[in-house]
Design an enzyme around this catalytic site. Structure first.
Site, mmCIF file in Angstrom:
data_model
loop_
_atom_site.group_PDB
_atom_site.id
_atom_site.type_symbol
_atom_site.label_atom_id
_atom_site.label_comp_id
_atom_site.label_asym_id
_atom_site.label_seq_id
_atom_site.Cartn_x
_atom_site.Cartn_y
_atom_site.Cartn_z
ATOM 1 N N CYS A 170 -14.216 1.719 -13.885
ATOM 2 C CA CYS A 170 -14.697 3.102 -13.717
ATOM 3 C C CYS A 170 -13.512 4.053 -13.834
ATOM 4 O O CYS A 170 -13.181 4.799 -12.912
ATOM 5 C CB CYS A 170 -15.383 3.236 -12.357
ATOM 6 S SG CYS A 170 -16.338 4.752 -12.149
ATOM 7 N N CYS A 225 -18.451 1.444 -18.795
ATOM 8 C CA CYS A 225 -19.711 1.389 -18.053
ATOM 9 C C CYS A 225 -20.494 0.100 -18.308
ATOM 10 O O CYS A 225 -21.190 -0.401 -17.415
ATOM 11 C CB CYS A 225 -20.563 2.603 -18.394
ATOM 12 S SG CYS A 225 -19.831 4.167 -17.844
ATOM 13 N N CYS A 267 -26.069 3.465 -10.729
ATOM 14 C CA CYS A 267 -25.187 4.613 -10.927
ATOM 15 C C CYS A 267 -25.978 5.819 -11.446
ATOM 16 O O CYS A 267 -26.504 5.796 -12.566
ATOM 17 C CB CYS A 267 -24.078 4.252 -11.905
ATOM 18 S SG CYS A 267 -22.941 5.607 -12.252
ATOM 19 N N GLU A 321 0.817 -1.208 0.000
ATOM 20 C CA GLU A 321 0.000 0.000 0.000
ATOM 21 C C GLU A 321 0.854 1.262 0.000
ATOM 22 O O GLU A 321 0.531 2.241 -0.677
ATOM 23 C CB GLU A 321 -0.956 0.001 1.198
ATOM 24 C CG GLU A 321 -2.091 -0.982 1.075
ATOM 25 C CD GLU A 321 -2.911 -0.783 -0.187
ATOM 26 O OE1 GLU A 321 -3.059 0.370 -0.640
ATOM 27 O OE2 GLU A 321 -3.408 -1.787 -0.738
ATOM 28 N N CYS A 366 -19.637 -2.553 -15.835
ATOM 29 C CA CYS A 366 -19.692 -2.198 -14.422
ATOM 30 C C CYS A 366 -20.806 -2.953 -13.691
ATOM 31 O O CYS A 366 -21.972 -2.901 -14.114
ATOM 32 C CB CYS A 366 -19.903 -0.696 -14.259
ATOM 33 S SG CYS A 366 -19.963 -0.171 -12.523
#
Length: 371
Positions: free
Chosen positions: A195, A202, A211, A40, A205
């Site tokens: 995204c 899209c 959305c 991370e 998704c």
């Protein structure tokens, strides 16, 4: 704000998609607190294509937090080379030292406890707590901000503190009870692969039906462009102070400015170079040569352009008097000498490597001093 009435549906559909489509990254194979922490920190402001091979080498050379805590500066710099923002590596080591010395090598087990680790911010703490300890806490990065902005059709005020609070509250309201770590990773994965910032996919998704941006046909407007600070133009001279007799070059540990906590060549503003040249020439033991070519570099809202000035010691003269002269020039402290053939492993920024390349291809360069 759009009311979340189908929180369970968000989590369910997202996790089904994640289980089928997530990328098989090395730190996802088996949950390891140390690996999660390292990956991370490495991934912040760095693409995964760069991170993956560097991560694998890093944990191979430093397999435990104890190894990281005692790692010498040269090894750490070499392992971090290419990732940029070297201060992250220093903070990672500071955190490791704190864990070893103050927590007897035991990792914190909550987001709140991780925030007490030097150099660990809210995002990193939340990732570790959710992935490794199943804590229900939202992880909000740029990818998650983009996903939520489109789910809620937020076209303004998402990057400031109030906007980020809205994003975080929404994620906390839909986060999975059973798999909060996978949910957070799924949100970030969705933002990175589907995204996307431009040309979002899209049709692929899993949350498209929920959305609002897709419904209102305003996907490209959400989120608004992140405000950017105007870049500052900086003109510098890099000093390559070369002791020809020993074939060594002076490098410094920078402690101030936008290149703080990096190691490289002394850098001086262009407006000061005439005075520096004058002072070195006054010693008569040095020959000054301004190398042909320039270097350019962009970092932390700065557009840097510059030239390299070789300060060659023509006599074996370096002494305490010259070190005092160094201080009077206002050059960074401390400095130390490195064999020219080994200097590439000591430089911690690509800016310095560009400078050394100018030296390498000049008549002063050495055929074995390759980056």
């Amino acid at each position: 704000m759009h009311e979340c009435q189908n929180a369970n549906q968000y989590a369910k559909e997202l996790l089904v998609w994640y289980d089928k489509h997530h990328r098989p990254l090395p730190w996802r194979q088996n949950i390891n607190i140390y690996h999660t922490w390292v990956c991370e920190v490495m991934s912040q402001q760095t693409t995964l294509a760069v991170v993956v091979p560097k991560f694998s080498e890093f944990v191979k050379q430093l397999p435990t937090v104890d190894d990281l805590a005692v790692c010498d500066e040269d090894t750490l710099r070499q392992l971090w080379s290419g990732l940029g923002y070297y201060a992250r590596a220093r903070n990672l080591k500071k955190g490791a030292i704190f864990i070893v010395e103050h927590l007897e090598g035991r990792f914190p087990q909550s987001c709140k406890e991780w925030l007490e680790i030097p150099g660990c911010g809210l995002y990193t703490a939340a990732v570790i707590a959710s992935v490794c300890f199943n804590e229900k806490v939202a992880c909000v990065d740029g990818n998650v901000t983009r996903v939520v902005s489109r789910l809620l059709a937020l076209s303004r005020d998402v990057w400031g503190s109030s906007g980020q609070s809205v994003i975080r509250d929404f994620v906390n309201s839909i986060i999975s009870d059973e798999r909060p770590g996978d949910f957070n990773q799924a949100m970030m994965e969705l933002g990175a692969t589907v995204c996307r910032k431009t040309k979002p996919l899209c049709l692929l998704c899993p949350l498209r039906s929920q959305c609002l941006a897709s419904e209102k046909n305003c996907t490209e407007l959400c989120p608004p462009q992140k405000p950017r600070r105007d870049a500052v133009d900086v003109e510098l001279f890099a000093l390559i102070i070369w002791r020809k007799a020993t074939d060594t070059i002076a490098i410094v540990e920078r402690t101030k400015g936008f290149l703080a906590n990096t190691v490289g060549f002394p850098l001086i503003p262009e407006i000061e170079v005439l005075e520096v040249k004058k002072r070195f020439k006054s010693l008569k033991q040095f020959q000054l040569v301004e190398l042909p070519g320039t270097f350019a570099h962009n970092i932390t809202h700065h557009r840097i352009s510059g030239k390299a000035l070789v300060v060659q010691e023509v006599e074996d003269y370096w002494s305490a008097a010259v070190e005092d002269f160094w201080q009077k020039l206002g050059l960074p402290q401390p400095f130390y000498w490195v064999a020219s053939q080994a200097i590439a492993t000591k430089l911690s920024t690509s800016l310095d490597k560009k400078v050394f390349k100018l030296f390498h291809v000049s008549p002063f360069g050495h055929p074995n001093s390759k980056l």
